[in-house]
Design a protein around this motif. Structure first.
Motif: not given
Length: 93
Positions: A33-58
């Motif tokens: 989280a603090h970028r002291r280490r790097i992981t590629r655990v989700l390499e190749g994965a695609i997240l389909g993100s659908m937001f129907f309500e305003p929620s910029t931060r989330t």
């Protein structure tokens, strides 16, 4: 206690031991989280993100977290810009 593959719907679904385990895992992830280490655990994965309500931060924080783990995000915002607006089911969308 197996947590992988489980859907998180409510904190009430977890017992004390499971919650403590979640926090133990979160503590081990802190260097990532603090970028002291790097992981590629989700390499190749695609997240389909659908937001129907305003929620910029989330929306942005979820996408950033997925990217930092090596995945890619495809997103849409607003109901009008989806196939749902023309009557397609959420499953098919």
């Amino acid at each position: 206690m197996k947590l992988s593959g489980r859907h998180v719907l409510s904190v009430g679904q977890f017992g004390r031991a499971e919650i403590e385990r979640i926090f133990e895992v979160a503590d081990r992830m802190e260097p990532y989280a603090h970028r002291r280490r790097i992981t590629r655990v989700l390499e190749g994965a695609i997240l389909g993100s659908m937001f129907f309500e305003p929620s910029t931060r989330t929306r942005v924080s979820f996408g950033c977290a997925f990217n930092l783990l090596g995945g890619h995000v495809r997103e849409t915002t607003g109901f009008q810009s989806t196939s749902l607006a023309k009557g397609e089911s959420l499953y098919h969308t």
